[in-house]
Design an enzyme around this catalytic site. Structure first.
Site, PDB file in Angstrom:
ATOM      1  N   HIS A  60     117.511  52.868  72.797  1.00  0.00           N
ATOM      2  CA  HIS A  60     116.087  52.423  71.787  1.00  0.00           C
ATOM      3  C   HIS A  60     115.346  52.533  72.255  1.00  0.00           C
ATOM      4  O   HIS A  60     114.545  54.188  71.185  1.00  0.00           O
ATOM      5  CB  HIS A  60     116.226  50.826  71.467  1.00  0.00           C
ATOM      6  CG  HIS A  60     115.370  50.812  70.554  1.00  0.00           C
ATOM      7  ND1 HIS A  60     115.608  51.285  69.185  1.00  0.00           N
ATOM      8  CD2 HIS A  60     113.723  50.400  70.342  1.00  0.00           C
ATOM      9  CE1 HIS A  60     114.558  50.809  68.585  1.00  0.00           C
ATOM     10  NE2 HIS A  60     114.006  49.950  69.390  1.00  0.00           N
ATOM     11  N   GLU A  93     115.673  44.594  63.800  1.00  0.00           N
ATOM     12  CA  GLU A  93     115.760  44.729  65.394  1.00  0.00           C
ATOM     13  C   GLU A  93     117.205  44.023  66.135  1.00  0.00           C
ATOM     14  O   GLU A  93     116.431  42.801  65.677  1.00  0.00           O
ATOM     15  CB  GLU A  93     114.232  45.060  65.562  1.00  0.00           C
ATOM     16  CG  GLU A  93     113.909  46.502  65.890  1.00  0.00           C
ATOM     17  CD  GLU A  93     112.745  46.706  66.156  1.00  0.00           C
ATOM     18  OE1 GLU A  93     112.043  48.256  66.029  1.00  0.00           O
ATOM     19  OE2 GLU A  93     111.743  45.499  66.607  1.00  0.00           O
ATOM     20  N   GLU A 126     118.100  41.473  68.641  1.00  0.00           N
ATOM     21  CA  GLU A 126     117.770  41.286  69.953  1.00  0.00           C
ATOM     22  C   GLU A 126     117.642  39.912  70.149  1.00  0.00           C
ATOM     23  O   GLU A 126     118.356  39.271  69.524  1.00  0.00           O
ATOM     24  CB  GLU A 126     115.787  41.317  69.531  1.00  0.00           C
ATOM     25  CG  GLU A 126     115.272  42.860  68.844  1.00  0.00           C
ATOM     26  CD  GLU A 126     114.159  42.696  69.284  1.00  0.00           C
ATOM     27  OE1 GLU A 126     113.198  41.954  69.978  1.00  0.00           O
ATOM     28  OE2 GLU A 126     113.231  43.310  68.600  1.00  0.00           O
ATOM     29  N   LYS A 168     105.610  44.836  61.018  1.00  0.00           N
ATOM     30  CA  LYS A 168     106.236  43.883  62.221  1.00  0.00           C
ATOM     31  C   LYS A 168     106.001  42.359  62.195  1.00  0.00           C
ATOM     32  O   LYS A 168     106.730  40.868  62.795  1.00  0.00           O
ATOM     33  CB  LYS A 168     106.808  44.468  63.851  1.00  0.00           C
ATOM     34  CG  LYS A 168     107.278  45.800  63.896  1.00  0.00           C
ATOM     35  CD  LYS A 168     107.585  46.220  65.234  1.00  0.00           C
ATOM     36  CE  LYS A 168     108.112  46.837  65.177  1.00  0.00           C
ATOM     37  NZ  LYS A 168     109.491  46.952  65.553  1.00  0.00           N
ATOM     38  N   GLU A 213     117.516  54.454  63.976  1.00  0.00           N
ATOM     39  CA  GLU A 213     118.327  54.877  64.739  1.00  0.00           C
ATOM     40  C   GLU A 213     120.011  55.367  64.375  1.00  0.00           C
ATOM     41  O   GLU A 213     120.713  56.332  64.120  1.00  0.00           O
ATOM     42  CB  GLU A 213     118.462  54.107  65.752  1.00  0.00           C
ATOM     43  CG  GLU A 213     118.090  53.983  66.567  1.00  0.00           C
ATOM     44  CD  GLU A 213     118.235  52.785  68.229  1.00  0.00           C
ATOM     45  OE1 GLU A 213     117.502  51.642  67.622  1.00  0.00           O
ATOM     46  OE2 GLU A 213     118.146  53.168  69.254  1.00  0.00           O
TER      47      GLU A 213
HETATM   48  O1  LIG Z   1     107.985  53.377  69.437  1.00  0.00           O
HETATM   49  C1  LIG Z   1     107.388  52.674  69.137  1.00  0.00           C
HETATM   50  O2  LIG Z   1     106.557  53.510  68.755  1.00  0.00           O
HETATM   51  C2  LIG Z   1     108.702  51.932  68.475  1.00  0.00           C
HETATM   52  C3  LIG Z   1     109.102  50.424  68.710  1.00  0.00           C
HETATM   53  C4  LIG Z   1     109.900  49.859  68.042  1.00  0.00           C
HETATM   54  O3  LIG Z   1     109.132  49.703  67.285  1.00  0.00           O
HETATM   55  C5  LIG Z   1     110.483  48.838  68.577  1.00  0.00           C
HETATM   56  C6  LIG Z   1     109.347  47.531  69.418  1.00  0.00           C
HETATM   57  O4  LIG Z   1     109.363  47.395  68.469  1.00  0.00           O
HETATM   58  C7  LIG Z   1     110.516  47.210  70.068  1.00  0.00           C
HETATM   59  C8  LIG Z   1     112.091  47.051  70.453  1.00  0.00           C
HETATM   60  O5  LIG Z   1     111.959  46.029  69.513  1.00  0.00           O
HETATM   61  O6  LIG Z   1     112.488  47.916  71.218  1.00  0.00           O
HETATM   62 CA   LIG Z   2     111.204  43.968  68.202  1.00  0.00          CA
HETATM   63 MG   LIG Z   3     109.218  40.738  63.047  1.00  0.00          MG
END
Ligand SMILES: O=C(O)/C=C/C(=O)CC(=O)CC(=O)O
Ligand SMILES: [Ca+2]
Ligand SMILES: [Mg+2]
Length: 400
Positions: free
Chosen positions: A123, A189, A191, A243, A347
């Site tokens: 990810h 997301e 998780e 978020k 993604e």
């Molecule tokens: O790489 C970035 O700038 C952003 C990453 C994300 O949005 C992922 C995040 O919030 C953490 C995750 O859920 O893995």
């Molecule tokens: Ca996240």
């Molecule tokens: Mg959130």
């Protein structure tokens, strides 16, 4: 091995017994344990057996129970296992079996602090490519520490809560000025969330080896994310309003104890990590399924996550920051290497350039009215499934 009738392939078999908070009609919310299509209403069963602390289950949250610590969690689990396995308990339990479709499930615990990690290498690499196409996808710190940020505990919501499309500032690279309006790139997301039970003292780190003293169990997490808000706001302090508008969690908290036969060794970490992050490192072997308007679009695997949950807890407290009962930290988005194992729509649709077919329609990000349901289960070494249930949410239009 139970006297209770269970449907085939139930996520909640007799060795799972996750805890949650339910409301039956206009009665006060209280704590139940899921089994098959039912839950056991624990307060009256505990009172009848004159168990110490039966009042614990007559509570609108799990927090008091979570604060008791591992010896009490273990004793409670032994009691629950005996209730469902031993036919002698039928008369005491049967009157308090409530069909799960007759209740509303609430947020299972009051969330103290909420942290969001970034522990999937796949990810992090994918998001690096999408957000920062001209740089190395993994930043130099990524393999040395579990990267995370503090999220917003007050907007963690129960599964089934509608998600209002957030508005905010966006500025695409091609725009000359930022604008304000509803997010056009609303995402999910997938998780795993870790629920802290026993608090720690300010100034005292929780080492990797003390993980089980503090960690009660896990929930499914959908960390809704507005990618257009996020892309504009996040430099240099990290995600903020993109978020913080809502994070959904599943209603049933599955104990670490129930997952113990489903733990697998962590993939190799290279380069070696600093001593405070070393130990006997394991991940739960969990598989998720993501359904977009009912259609299965992805099956992310947890076992490949780069950082273990014990390392995340050790890292977040290594500076002496204390943890509290009800702290929740999420693993970060779980993405596997295969395309159909990606844990976010940015993604899956590769930044919106490769639409996904959902019920015959081409989709990239979430539209109003869309519903996303994430299910998950752990697989034990002998092939049993320990279900985590589901977390679901539907998008409603932005406020005018
Ligand atoms: O790489 C970035 O700038 C952003 C990453 C994300 O949005 C992922 C995040 O919030 C953490 C995750 O859920 O893995
Ligand atoms: Ca996240
Ligand atoms: Mg959130």
């Amino acid at each position: 091995m139970t006297w209770i009738d269970l449907p085939d392939a139930t996520p909640f078999g007799p060795d799972n017994l996750p805890l949650g908070v339910f409301r039956l009609g206009d009665e006060e919310p209280r704590i139940g344990a899921a089994i098959g299509d039912h839950l056991i209403d624990l307060a009256p069963v505990a009172s009848a057996q004159m168990l110490d602390g039966s009042q614990l289950f007559n509570q609108p949250t799990l927090n008091a129970f979570l604060a008791l610590g591992r010896p009490a969690w273990k004793a409670t689990r032994e009691w629950l296992l005996d209730l469902v396995r031993n036919e002698n308990n039928r008369d005491a339990v049967e009157p308090h079996l409530v069909p799960r479709d007759a209740v509303t499930m609430l947020l299972p615990f009051e969330v103290a602090d909420y942290v969001d990690f970034y522990a999937s290498e796949v990810h992090a690499t994918n998001l690096g490519r999408l957000f920062r196409p001209d740089s190395e996808p993994l930043l130099p710190n990524w393999k040395h520490l579990p990267v995370g940020y503090h999220g917003r505990a007050g907007t963690v919501v129960a599964s089934g809560t509608d998600i209002v499309r957030p508005s905010g500032q966006r500025k695409a690279p091609t725009d000359t000025e930022p604008s304000y309006g509803p997010s056009q790139r609303l995402d999910i997301e997938v998780e795993l969330g870790f629920v802290v039970g026993t608090p720690s003292a300010l100034g005292t780190p929780v080492g990797v080896d003390a993980f089980e003293d503090h960690m009660y169990g896990v929930v499914l997490v959908n960390d809704w994310s507005a990618r257009d808000l996020q892309a504009w706001e996040y430099v240099p302090l990290g995600p903020f309003l993109g978020k913080s508008f809502a994070t959904s969690i599943s209603p049933w908290v599955v104990s670490l104890e129930a997952l113990k036969d489903a733990m697998v060794p962590l993939p190799q970490q290279d380069p070696p990590v600093l001593p405070y992050l070393r130990g006997d490192l394991q991940n739960p072997d969990i598989t998720f399924e993501v359904r977009w308007n009912g259609q299965l679009v992805s099956t992310p695997p947890y076992r490949e996550m780069y950082w273990s949950p014990a390392q995340m807890l050790a890292h977040l407290s290594v500076n002496g920051a204390s943890v509290r009962t009800g702290d929740l930290y999420a693993s970060g988005t779980v993405s596997g290497t295969a395309k159909d194992q990606r844990g976010s729509f940015i993604e899956l649709s590769w930044g919106g350039r490769e639409p996904v077919t959902v019920n015959g329609e081409e989709r990239t990000f979430l539209q109003d009215g869309d519903e996303v349901t994430i299910t998950g289960w752990a697989t034990t070494k002998d092939g049993r499934r320990i279900g985590l249930g589901e977390v679901t949410g539907r998008i409603t239009p932005a406020r005018k």
